[in-house]
Design a protein around this motif. Structure first.
Motif, PDB file in Angstrom:
ATOM      1  N   GLY A  17       0.810  -1.212   0.000  1.00 43.46           N
ATOM      2  CA  GLY A  17       0.000   0.000   0.000  1.00 43.46           C
ATOM      3  C   GLY A  17       0.839   1.256   0.000  1.00 43.46           C
ATOM      4  N   PHE A  18       1.934   1.250   0.735  1.00 44.34           N
ATOM      5  CA  PHE A  18       2.819   2.408   0.813  1.00 44.34           C
ATOM      6  C   PHE A  18       3.363   2.767  -0.568  1.00 44.34           C
ATOM      7  N   ASN A  19       3.885   1.791  -1.264  1.00 43.35           N
ATOM      8  CA  ASN A  19       4.485   2.067  -2.571  1.00 43.35           C
ATOM      9  C   ASN A  19       3.455   2.501  -3.603  1.00 43.35           C
ATOM     10  N   ASP A  20       2.249   1.942  -3.529  1.00 40.66           N
ATOM     11  CA  ASP A  20       1.204   2.347  -4.467  1.00 40.66           C
ATOM     12  C   ASP A  20       0.700   3.749  -4.138  1.00 40.66           C
ATOM     13  N   TYR A  21       0.557   4.024  -2.836  1.00 39.19           N
ATOM     14  CA  TYR A  21       0.024   5.317  -2.408  1.00 39.19           C
ATOM     15  C   TYR A  21       0.984   6.459  -2.734  1.00 39.19           C
ATOM     16  N   LYS A  22       2.273   6.198  -2.663  1.00 42.28           N
ATOM     17  CA  LYS A  22       3.272   7.239  -2.915  1.00 42.28           C
ATOM     18  C   LYS A  22       3.269   7.704  -4.375  1.00 42.28           C
TER      19      LYS A  22
END
Length: 380
Positions: A17-22
């Motif tokens: 989720g972190f990498n997609d959200y960034k």
């Protein structure tokens, strides 16, 4: 612990989720990671800390941010005491002092820290103001077994200005790797850091606030990080008085026992039996313990204690203590005790005989009364 395991500590969900959200330029409130980071994680951490009887949790709001509007280079989860971090009508990381978890821009590392508000300060000014706090906490790390792995070095969060300011404002920190950290250890570290945080607030931060507010040379512009909520300050002051009372009595008991044993080792058992812990039964004498020097001369001891390792700490004498110290002269001894509450490390760091003539004393208050009509300035 399961309540925490499947939110912040579900590494796969967090990392994906972190990498997609960034990839987004602005906050996406519909994104699963936004809900996870902003809502689920704070709630789960709060539940876990409540089970551990986290100190002052009733006053703490656990807030998380991925940026306001534009996505930030550094995400954070802050533990904001409303009495120390209130700006206007809400708690804010821009002011005051608080515990915070700061995430690096790549999301692989995060840092548990005590940090201060960075509002309206340049990076160089933040570093300058953090220097004294870091020096103080560096001493505590050396003497506190619960602070294993903590340090006071500045760390890297990201290349832009805001993460640099966050890192510069941290007074103490510990790094964790997202993929290898232990959940239970993190929660233990949070509890230990929180206990240290409030000891620091009670013994130093509030005193610094009061001193700065009372300094006529300073203006509000110089005080934005030294924040307390005036309406709620009474609560903090009461808590401080209770903590100081416990610290003081513990230090007095240590000195009382030390005096008795010291005299016994010198073969002065008769004098040891006469050592009297006066303040354990009544106040107002201007000293805490009546003991004796080896030659039989009376020794009037005023004890000042701190939970910290800091021989340069400022101590306070009441007017009664000052007058008695002046009257007793060389028979009056100010005894300073550090690491109070730590049975292994507690010790007397200094005995000052005749302190009125050997210490720098600075009056803090004035006694005032209304004058009768027509009274001149020099009238009593």
């Amino acid at each position: 612990m399961d309540s925490v395991k499947f939110t912040l500590f579900d590494v796969n969900r967090f990392w994906t989720g972190f990498n997609d959200y960034k990839k987004f330029k602005v906050d996406n409130k519909e994104h699963d990671f936004f809900q996870l980071f902003r809502n689920e994680i704070p709630a789960s951490i709060g539940k876990a800390l409540k089970e551990r009887q986290f100190k002052n949790l009733d006053h703490i709001s656990i807030k998380a941010s991925t940026g306001t509007g534009r996505i930030s280079d550094s995400f954070w989860i802050a533990f904001l005491d409303d009495r120390l971090t209130t700006k206007g009508n809400r708690v804010s990381t821009q002011v005051g002092i608080y515990i915070v978890i700061l995430f690096s821009e790549d999301g692989q590392n995060f840092y548990l820290s005590i940090a201060t508000g960075t509002e309206k300060f340049s990076l160089s000014k933040i570093r300058e103001q953090a220097k004294q706090g870091r020096e103080f906490f560096a001493k505590q790390i050396q003497s506190n077994d619960e602070l294993l792995g903590f340090n006071t070095n500045e760390f890297y969060l990201g290349k832009s200005e805001r993460p640099k300011k966050y890192a510069a404002s941290a007074l103490i920190n510990k790094r964790y790797n997202l993929f290898t950290f232990d959940e239970n250890q993190l929660l233990n570290d949070l509890v230990a850091l929180n206990n240290l945080f409030y000891d620091y607030v009670y013994e130093f931060y509030l005193t610094e606030v009061e001193a700065l507010i009372g300094d006529s040379k300073l203006t509000k512009k110089t005080l934005p990080r030294r924040v307390i909520n005036v309406d709620k300050y009474k609560q903090l002051r009461l808590e401080r008085e209770i903590e100081n009372e416990i610290t003081g009595k513990t230090a007095e008991e240590f000195v009382y026992n030390y005096e008795k044993e010291y005299l016994k080792t010198l073969g002065k058992s008769d004098l040891a039996q006469l050592v009297d812990w006066v303040s354990s039964r009544e106040d107002g004498h201007g000293y805490d313990i009546k003991s004796y020097f080896p030659d039989g001369t009376e020794k009037f001891i005023e004890v000042k204690g701190t939970k910290f390792k800091n021989k340069y700490r400022t101590f306070y004498l009441s007017e009664r203590e000052r007058l008695v110290a002046e009257e007793k002269g060389s028979e009056y001894v100010l005894t300073l005790v550090e690491n109070v509450g730590n049975p292994r490390l507690i010790k007397i760091i200094k005995e000052v005989r005749d302190p009125i003539h050997k210490m720098c004393l600075k009056p803090l208050n004035y006694s005032c009364k209304l004058k009768p009509e027509g009274c001149q300035d020099n009238d009593e």
